[in-house]
Design a protein around this motif. Structure first.
Motif, PDB file in Angstrom:
ATOM      1  N   GLN A  37      -9.843   1.734  -0.452  1.00 34.65           N
ATOM      2  CA  GLN A  37      -8.221   1.253  -1.239  1.00 34.65           C
ATOM      3  C   GLN A  37      -7.335   1.736  -1.099  1.00 34.65           C
ATOM      4  N   ASN A  38      -7.154   2.470  -0.108  1.00 40.49           N
ATOM      5  CA  ASN A  38      -5.257   1.934   1.164  1.00 40.49           C
ATOM      6  C   ASN A  38      -4.954   1.450   1.068  1.00 40.49           C
ATOM      7  N   CYS A  39      -5.583   0.564   1.596  1.00 40.62           N
ATOM      8  CA  CYS A  39      -5.919  -1.226   2.064  1.00 40.62           C
ATOM      9  C   CYS A  39      -5.201  -1.857   1.259  1.00 40.62           C
ATOM     10  N   ALA A  40      -6.416  -1.522  -0.034  1.00 40.29           N
ATOM     11  CA  ALA A  40      -5.691  -2.861  -0.979  1.00 40.29           C
ATOM     12  C   ALA A  40      -4.229  -2.102  -1.990  1.00 40.29           C
ATOM     13  N   VAL A  41      -4.100  -1.336  -2.170  1.00 39.27           N
ATOM     14  CA  VAL A  41      -2.601  -0.039  -2.445  1.00 39.27           C
ATOM     15  C   VAL A  41      -1.696  -0.790  -1.818  1.00 39.27           C
ATOM     16  N   ILE A  42      -1.784  -0.649  -0.233  1.00 42.68           N
ATOM     17  CA  ILE A  42      -0.948  -1.337   0.589  1.00 42.68           C
ATOM     18  C   ILE A  42      -1.052  -3.640   0.292  1.00 42.68           C
ATOM     19  N   ALA A  43      -1.939  -3.643   0.421  1.00 37.91           N
ATOM     20  CA  ALA A  43      -1.850  -4.956   0.518  1.00 37.91           C
ATOM     21  C   ALA A  43      -1.003  -4.998  -0.991  1.00 37.91           C
ATOM     22  N   GLU A  44      -0.845  -4.776  -1.468  1.00 33.87           N
ATOM     23  CA  GLU A  44      -0.627  -5.213  -3.328  1.00 33.87           C
ATOM     24  C   GLU A  44       0.617  -4.544  -2.649  1.00 33.87           C
ATOM     25  N   ALA A  45       0.978  -3.719  -2.358  1.00 31.49           N
ATOM     26  CA  ALA A  45       2.875  -3.545  -2.014  1.00 31.49           C
ATOM     27  C   ALA A  45       3.451  -4.524  -1.709  1.00 31.49           C
ATOM     28  N   HIS A  46       2.434  -5.182  -0.055  1.00 30.68           N
ATOM     29  CA  HIS A  46       3.554  -6.368   0.753  1.00 30.68           C
ATOM     30  C   HIS A  46       3.495  -7.331  -0.164  1.00 30.68           C
ATOM     31  N   ARG A  47       2.516  -7.340  -0.862  1.00 28.90           N
ATOM     32  CA  ARG A  47       2.076  -9.240  -1.924  1.00 28.90           C
ATOM     33  C   ARG A  47       3.964  -9.591  -2.859  1.00 28.90           C
ATOM     34  N   ARG A  48       3.427  -7.727  -2.942  1.00 27.46           N
ATOM     35  CA  ARG A  48       4.991  -8.060  -4.235  1.00 27.46           C
ATOM     36  C   ARG A  48       6.296  -8.177  -3.800  1.00 27.46           C
ATOM     37  N   PRO A  49       7.473  -9.028  -4.340  1.00 25.74           N
ATOM     38  CA  PRO A  49       8.467  -9.106  -4.185  1.00 25.74           C
ATOM     39  C   PRO A  49       9.214  -8.105  -4.439  1.00 25.74           C
ATOM     40  N   GLN A  50      10.754  -7.565  -3.250  1.00 23.89           N
ATOM     41  CA  GLN A  50      11.402  -6.454  -3.635  1.00 23.89           C
ATOM     42  C   GLN A  50      12.257  -7.257  -4.432  1.00 23.89           C
TER      43      GLN A  50
END
Length: 50
Positions: A37-50
């Protein structure tokens, strides 16, 4: 990987056997699910543009 299924399976294993190895397995599955779950959250955060 279905975390709800794994958690239910782990709880059933502990209830059926009740020994320390079953409890350790349940704890390991829970830790793995939290990690994924933690990896999924990190991956989602990196996928989204800032």
């Amino acid at each position: 990987m279905n975390t709800a299924t794994n958690a239910a399976s782990a709880r059933n294993t502990v209830a059926a056997k009740g020994n320390w190895l079953a409890k350790l397995r349940a704890l390991a599955l829970h830790a793995l699910n939290l990690h994924l779950q933690n990896c999924a959250v990190i991956a989602e955060a990196h996928r989204r543009p800032q």
